[in-house]
Scaffold this motif. Structure first.
Motif, PDB file in Angstrom:
ATOM      1  N   GLU A 155      -0.055  13.996   5.794  1.00  0.00           N
ATOM      2  CA  GLU A 155      -0.668  15.542   5.842  1.00  0.00           C
ATOM      3  C   GLU A 155      -2.061  15.701   5.091  1.00  0.00           C
ATOM      4  OE1 GLU A 155       0.909  17.038   8.578  1.00  0.00           O
ATOM      5  OE2 GLU A 155       1.871  14.952   8.639  1.00  0.00           O
ATOM      6  N   ALA A 156      -1.341  15.641   3.700  1.00  0.00           N
ATOM      7  CA  ALA A 156      -3.039  15.643   3.483  1.00  0.00           C
ATOM      8  C   ALA A 156      -4.116  15.310   4.155  1.00  0.00           C
ATOM      9  CB  ALA A 156      -2.780  15.136   1.457  1.00  0.00           C
ATOM     10  N   THR A 157      -4.300  14.192   4.038  1.00  0.00           N
ATOM     11  CA  THR A 157      -5.623  13.658   4.575  1.00  0.00           C
ATOM     12  C   THR A 157      -5.768  14.257   5.919  1.00  0.00           C
ATOM     13  OG1 THR A 157      -5.126  12.121   2.959  1.00  0.00           O
ATOM     14  CG2 THR A 157      -6.768  10.932   5.246  1.00  0.00           C
ATOM     15  N   ALA A 158      -4.704  14.325   7.043  1.00  0.00           N
ATOM     16  CA  ALA A 158      -5.095  15.326   8.085  1.00  0.00           C
ATOM     17  C   ALA A 158      -5.582  16.847   7.835  1.00  0.00           C
ATOM     18  CB  ALA A 158      -3.977  15.242   9.132  1.00  0.00           C
ATOM     19  N   ASP A 159      -5.096  17.081   6.687  1.00  0.00           N
ATOM     20  CA  ASP A 159      -5.730  19.012   6.537  1.00  0.00           C
ATOM     21  C   ASP A 159      -6.956  18.349   5.806  1.00  0.00           C
ATOM     22  OD1 ASP A 159      -2.474  20.422   6.109  1.00  0.00           O
ATOM     23  OD2 ASP A 159      -2.962  20.076   4.337  1.00  0.00           O
ATOM     24  N   CYS A 160      -7.461  17.780   4.615  1.00  0.00           N
ATOM     25  CA  CYS A 160      -8.560  17.715   4.954  1.00  0.00           C
ATOM     26  C   CYS A 160      -9.751  17.323   6.086  1.00  0.00           C
ATOM     27  CB  CYS A 160      -8.582  15.801   3.268  1.00  0.00           C
ATOM     28  SG  CYS A 160     -10.141  16.247   3.208  1.00  0.00           S
ATOM     29  N   ALA A 161      -9.256  16.568   7.013  1.00  0.00           N
ATOM     30  CA  ALA A 161     -10.010  15.763   8.165  1.00  0.00           C
ATOM     31  C   ALA A 161     -10.028  17.085   9.145  1.00  0.00           C
ATOM     32  CB  ALA A 161      -9.540  15.289   9.224  1.00  0.00           C
ATOM     33  N   PHE A 162      -9.216  17.990   8.795  1.00  0.00           N
ATOM     34  CA  PHE A 162      -9.362  19.607   9.610  1.00  0.00           C
ATOM     35  C   PHE A 162      -9.915  20.345   8.966  1.00  0.00           C
ATOM     36  CE2 PHE A 162      -8.004  22.595  12.901  1.00  0.00           C
ATOM     37  CZ  PHE A 162      -7.735  22.335  13.902  1.00  0.00           C
ATOM     38  N   ALA A 163     -10.102  21.069   7.883  1.00  0.00           N
ATOM     39  CA  ALA A 163     -10.720  21.617   7.089  1.00  0.00           C
ATOM     40  C   ALA A 163     -11.992  21.025   7.764  1.00  0.00           C
ATOM     41  CB  ALA A 163     -10.461  21.175   5.544  1.00  0.00           C
ATOM     42  N   LEU A 164     -12.870  19.931   7.433  1.00  0.00           N
ATOM     43  CA  LEU A 164     -13.960  20.045   7.821  1.00  0.00           C
ATOM     44  C   LEU A 164     -13.739  19.826   9.093  1.00  0.00           C
ATOM     45  CD1 LEU A 164     -13.712  16.168   6.055  1.00  0.00           C
ATOM     46  CD2 LEU A 164     -15.336  18.199   5.268  1.00  0.00           C
ATOM     47  N   LEU A 165     -13.667  19.455   9.972  1.00  0.00           N
ATOM     48  CA  LEU A 165     -13.598  20.418  10.976  1.00  0.00           C
ATOM     49  C   LEU A 165     -14.173  21.969  11.696  1.00  0.00           C
ATOM     50  CD1 LEU A 165     -11.685  18.784  14.367  1.00  0.00           C
ATOM     51  CD2 LEU A 165     -12.711  21.334  14.189  1.00  0.00           C
ATOM     52  N   THR A 199       0.938  14.794  -3.284  1.00  0.00           N
ATOM     53  CA  THR A 199       0.564  13.665  -2.604  1.00  0.00           C
ATOM     54  C   THR A 199      -0.249  12.106  -3.598  1.00  0.00           C
ATOM     55  OG1 THR A 199      -0.149  15.027  -0.634  1.00  0.00           O
ATOM     56  CG2 THR A 199      -0.649  12.264  -0.511  1.00  0.00           C
ATOM     57  N   ARG A 200      -0.414  13.059  -4.598  1.00  0.00           N
ATOM     58  CA  ARG A 200      -0.815  11.834  -5.579  1.00  0.00           C
ATOM     59  C   ARG A 200      -0.220  11.767  -5.816  1.00  0.00           C
ATOM     60  NH1 ARG A 200      -6.771  11.910  -5.947  1.00  0.00           N
ATOM     61  NH2 ARG A 200      -7.660  11.874  -4.111  1.00  0.00           N
ATOM     62  N   ASP A 201       1.020  12.498  -6.592  1.00  0.00           N
ATOM     63  CA  ASP A 201       2.318  12.279  -6.854  1.00  0.00           C
ATOM     64  C   ASP A 201       3.332  11.181  -6.740  1.00  0.00           C
ATOM     65  OD1 ASP A 201       1.594  13.682  -9.357  1.00  0.00           O
ATOM     66  OD2 ASP A 201       3.545  15.084  -8.896  1.00  0.00           O
ATOM     67  N   ALA A 202       3.464  11.933  -5.266  1.00  0.00           N
ATOM     68  CA  ALA A 202       4.282  10.120  -4.031  1.00  0.00           C
ATOM     69  C   ALA A 202       3.765   9.133  -4.278  1.00  0.00           C
ATOM     70  CB  ALA A 202       4.387  11.178  -2.868  1.00  0.00           C
ATOM     71  N   MET A 203       1.578   8.917  -4.097  1.00  0.00           N
ATOM     72  CA  MET A 203       1.212   7.793  -3.806  1.00  0.00           C
ATOM     73  C   MET A 203       1.684   6.373  -5.341  1.00  0.00           C
ATOM     74  SD  MET A 203      -2.293   9.083  -2.633  1.00  0.00           S
ATOM     75  CE  MET A 203      -3.523   7.408  -2.362  1.00  0.00           C
ATOM     76  N   GLY A 204       1.762   8.049  -5.993  1.00  0.00           N
ATOM     77  CA  GLY A 204       1.575   6.403  -7.145  1.00  0.00           C
ATOM     78  C   GLY A 204       3.245   6.374  -7.692  1.00  0.00           C
ATOM     79  N   ASN A 245       1.097  -1.040   0.348  1.00  0.00           N
ATOM     80  CA  ASN A 245       0.070   0.481  -0.056  1.00  0.00           C
ATOM     81  C   ASN A 245       1.050   0.910   0.241  1.00  0.00           C
ATOM     82  OD1 ASN A 245       0.837  -0.391   2.882  1.00  0.00           O
ATOM     83  ND2 ASN A 245      -1.209   0.472   3.516  1.00  0.00           N
ATOM     84  N   THR A 246       0.146   2.039   0.061  1.00  0.00           N
ATOM     85  CA  THR A 246       1.202   3.797   0.183  1.00  0.00           C
ATOM     86  C   THR A 246       0.869   4.737   1.674  1.00  0.00           C
ATOM     87  OG1 THR A 246      -1.147   4.863  -0.918  1.00  0.00           O
ATOM     88  CG2 THR A 246       1.381   3.524  -2.601  1.00  0.00           C
ATOM     89  N   PRO A 247       1.250   4.027   2.794  1.00  0.00           N
ATOM     90  CA  PRO A 247       1.865   4.604   3.548  1.00  0.00           C
ATOM     91  C   PRO A 247       2.510   6.047   3.615  1.00  0.00           C
ATOM     92  CG  PRO A 247       2.095   2.703   4.629  1.00  0.00           C
ATOM     93  CD  PRO A 247       2.000   2.784   2.784  1.00  0.00           C
ATOM     94  N   GLY A 248       2.334   7.091   4.760  1.00  0.00           N
ATOM     95  CA  GLY A 248       3.068   7.709   4.781  1.00  0.00           C
ATOM     96  C   GLY A 248       2.963   8.917   4.190  1.00  0.00           C
TER      97      GLY A 248
END
Length: 327
Positions: A104-114, A295-300, A97-100
């Motif tokens: 940060e991007a997902t945490a940004d999104c979660a906090f933006a939703l918050l 982030t999407r670059d790094a995942m791929g 998988n692609t952990p790590g």
């Protein structure tokens, strides 16, 4: 002839890296739509490696369609609930998988939703766009004060949850969390208090979900859990949709059992419970938690690199954890 099958086009840097892999690259020809089941089965036939996304179901049927030459399934996501890992391991197929890289991007999104749900930003935006006349008032769109003492409950304090805790600490929030890492030094440094789920639900002004989807976490948040939360509380989900009983959530939001929800994932994605769209107290995103360009670059690139090293006879960079490691 053996090949690497890619179920969807990745970002340009990742595609460059994929085309540099030794075996020929076969790519599903529609960049915007996942392959059908038949297309996925045909594309996998004879493959030495599969690069898949969370929308692709990788089960015994698909693994057998690929055949005995398949060596790796590289999932371009941190979650891997779309893959029958036991079936892969039985056949000697590595799963990665692609952990790590997306924490940060997902945490940004979660906090933006918050913030969006707490301060009713999307609801206020819709109101202004409606063209209705308005004037400032002391009770207009009043929401939760996040800074300076609101309590955040993090369900599943892993890498992403820890990144959310870091943001919450900067806002002066009190933090409760479940998970083994909640008792570690890093968590203590952010002021995290380790608690069990019932206490977290009862005390939190915002509950943010960051646990993996497993049989144990399916519908972890249902009617009883929502009822245990404060009526002023907010639920945030950037993990996996089935962690929440979506029908129970709609009922709770309609009845005022909780105040609001911010969702990036859904139980039957991309389909939503029909009641969600009508709710002013729900902020709804189309699974964009990791949608930062870098982030999407790094995942791929990480998914491709896992394929490269495994086909070269080296250990994978990021093999998926065992059940014991996930627990």
């Amino acid at each position: 002839m053996s090949h690497v099958y890619l179920s969807r086009q990745l970002t340009p840097p990742a595609m460059v890296a994929a085309r540099e892999l030794g075996p020929p690259l076969v790519v599903h020809d529609d960049p915007d739509t996942p392959p059908s089941r038949d297309q996925l089965l045909r594309g996998a036939q004879g493959a030495t490696a599969l690069i898949t996304l969370l929308t692709d179901r990788v089960d015994a049927e698909l693994l057998d369609a690929a055949g005995p030459g398949l060596r790796i399934v590289a999932n371009c996501a941190v979650g891997f609930d779309n893959i029958d890992v036991d079936a892969a391991r039985t056949r000697g197929v590595v799963v990665t998988n692609t952990p790590g890289v997306l924490d940060e991007a997902t945490a940004d999104c979660a906090f933006a939703l918050l913030l969006a749900t707490a301060r009713r930003l999307v609801e206020a935006d819709r109101f202004v766009r409606s063209g209705r006349e308005w004037i400032w008032g002391p009770q207009s769109f009043v929401g939760l004060d996040v800074s300076g003492g609101a309590t955040l409950g993090i369900v599943g304090l892993g890498r992403i949850g820890m990144a959310v805790a870091r943001r919450a600490a900067a806002f002066g929030m009190r933090i409760r969390a479940t998970g083994s890492r909640a008792t570690g030094d890093e968590a203590r440094g952010y002021g995290v208090e380790a608690v069990e789920l019932p206490r977290l639900l009862a005390e939190s002004d915002v509950v943010s979900l960051h646990c993996p989807l497993t049989p144990d976490t399916h519908h972890l948040i249902g009617g009883p859990e929502l009822a245990a939360m404060k009526p002023t509380a907010i639920l945030i989900n950037t993990a996996r949709g089935p962690v929440v009983d979506e029908a129970a959530l709609v009922t709770a939001l309609e009845a005022g059992v909780i105040a609001a929800a911010g969702l990036d994932v859904y139980e039957d994605e991309p389909r939503l419970h029909p009641g969600l769209r009508a709710l002013d107290n729900a902020v709804l995103l189309p699974h964009i938690g990791s949608a930062g360009r870098a982030t999407r670059d790094a995942m791929g690139l990480l998914a491709v690199d896992n394929v490269r090293v495994v086909l070269a006879g080296e250990p994978p960079r990021t093999p998926v954890p065992t059940r014991e490691e996930t627990a």
